[in-house]
Design an enzyme around this catalytic site. Structure first.
Site, PDB file in Angstrom:
ATOM      1  N   HIS A 223       0.828  -1.212   0.000  1.00  0.00           N
ATOM      2  CA  HIS A 223       0.000   0.000   0.000  1.00  0.00           C
ATOM      3  C   HIS A 223       0.857   1.255   0.000  1.00  0.00           C
ATOM      4  CE1 HIS A 223      -1.982  -3.249   2.501  1.00  0.00           C
ATOM      5  NE2 HIS A 223      -2.638  -3.288   1.336  1.00  0.00           N
ATOM      6  N   GLU A 284      -3.012  -4.755  -6.323  1.00  0.00           N
ATOM      7  CA  GLU A 284      -3.986  -5.346  -5.406  1.00  0.00           C
ATOM      8  C   GLU A 284      -5.391  -5.268  -6.020  1.00  0.00           C
ATOM      9  OE1 GLU A 284      -4.909  -5.534  -0.587  1.00  0.00           O
ATOM     10  OE2 GLU A 284      -4.136  -3.674  -1.457  1.00  0.00           O
ATOM     11  N   ARG A 290     -12.487  -1.076  -5.412  1.00  0.00           N
ATOM     12  CA  ARG A 290     -12.807  -1.744  -6.677  1.00  0.00           C
ATOM     13  C   ARG A 290     -13.545  -0.852  -7.671  1.00  0.00           C
ATOM     14  NH1 ARG A 290     -14.661  -7.846  -4.787  1.00  0.00           N
ATOM     15  NH2 ARG A 290     -13.152  -8.060  -3.093  1.00  0.00           N
TER      16      ARG A 290
END
Length: 341
Positions: A223, A284, A290
């Site tokens: 991240h 990711e 999303r």
């Protein structure tokens, strides 16, 4: 080629979650725990979950290969005890291995460990060994907080972690430092706990001298490193106050960051602050974020766009998208070379 170092099986068949629900329901003794053999997932079911999801997006975004591990939030090491985690890890790792077998040129497996709060990390070694030797795992996920947001585990520099590090060095395999679900209501899992953990892990490494004992150990902080790049000056100053060398000498020979940062200014900051040799491409995808960004018309997790829009030299972009991953993940490099890539 483009290697995505951070992928999770977030689209696994519903039967996996149903098996887990049965396992959790049995913890109070009111029902029998399911056996591994009770979970039946065919290769066709795996294809049906991969091809319209991860594989489709990889093709659309030009990603050649993804390092693929069990869903991070599903690791849930706080649930039950070691036996619970051991069964669950074995099942999840097998599924990622099967996906990599079905698509050997697109996925390489990474393993979760059967961690449990208060349990000696050395208990993870049999599963670690099995995943490397039988499944060809090229990486591990290491949870610095098996308690699920209560941070009862000792820091990553504590000697209790050393058996895991010793085995990692023996296999020349890196670990992504990745927490799982937060059960602490103060910490949202993906919005707070994940990023807190990234920042916390880095500071633990700054405070300690882990890499003096393990000079070849390699850890990836995902991240984009949480708050680390944004507060680089703070960490440099704290390292000085602690009597440590500059960060480049103290930790950057062993610590790497991925590109899972979901907007252009944040990505630009990462590329400006952290040396290119310490950055690995990742997305990711089908993970925490999303949706499509209405400001750009593209998915937030389409991280290739941010890298290509940044002011990177071609040499730095080549390192970030491929060469760094080959160096940090030697078993992946060997796998790719065996495939003629």
């Amino acid at each position: 080629m483009i290697i995505d170092c951070h992928g999770h099986y977030t689209t696994a068949p519903p039967a996996l979650a149903a098996w887990r629900d049965r396992q959790i329901a049995a913890l109070d003794g009111s029902a029998a725990a399911p056996a591994r053999a009770d979970l039946r997932i065919s290769d066709d079911e795996l294809r049906e979950t991969i091809e319209p999801n991860q594989l489709r997006l990889m093709d659309e975004r030009g990603i050649d290969l993804t390092i693929f591990s069990p869903r991070a939030s599903f690791m849930a090491h706080h649930v039950g005890g070691f036996e619970t985690s051991s069964e669950w890890a074995a099942i999840c790792n097998e599924l990622c291995h099967r996906v990599s077998t079905l698509y050997p040129d697109r996925f390489a497996p990474a393993a979760m460990l059967p961690q449990s709060p208060g349990v000696d990390p050395a208990t993870c070694l049999p599963e670690l060994t099995r995943c490397v030797e039988e499944y060809g795992a090229v990486a591990l996920n290491l949870n610095p907080d098996p308690s699920g947001g209560h941070w009862t585990a000792p820091p990553l520099t504590d000697r209790s972690w050393y058996p895991v590090y010793e085995k990692m060095v023996e296999y020349d395999i890196p670990a992504m430092v990745h927490v799982s679900t937060s059960v602490n209501p103060a910490f949202h899992t993906t919005g707070a706990h994940y990023l807190n953990a990234d920042t916390t892990a880095f500071m633990q490494l700054v405070q300690g001298d882990l890499f003096t004992d393990f000079p070849t150990l390699r850890l990836i902080i995902p991240h984009g490193g949480g708050a680390v790049p944004y507060h680089w000056g703070r960490f440099r100053g704290l390292a000085m106050a602690l009597g440590k060398p500059e960060l480049e000498e103290h930790v950057l020979g062993n610590v790497f960051f991925d590109t899972c940062v979901y907007h252009q200014p944040g990505s630009d900051l990462l590329f400006d602050v952290v040396p290119a040799r310490n950055i690995l491409f990742a997305s990711e995808m089908i993970g925490a974020v999303r949706s499509v960004d209405p400001r750009t018309g593209h998915h937030f997790d389409d991280t290739r766009r941010y890298a290509e829009a940044a002011k990177l030299s071609e040499a730095d972009w080549a390192a970030i998208r491929e060469h760094n991953a080959r160096a940090v993940y030697p078993r992946l490099d060997a796998l790719l070379k065996g495939q003629g890539r």
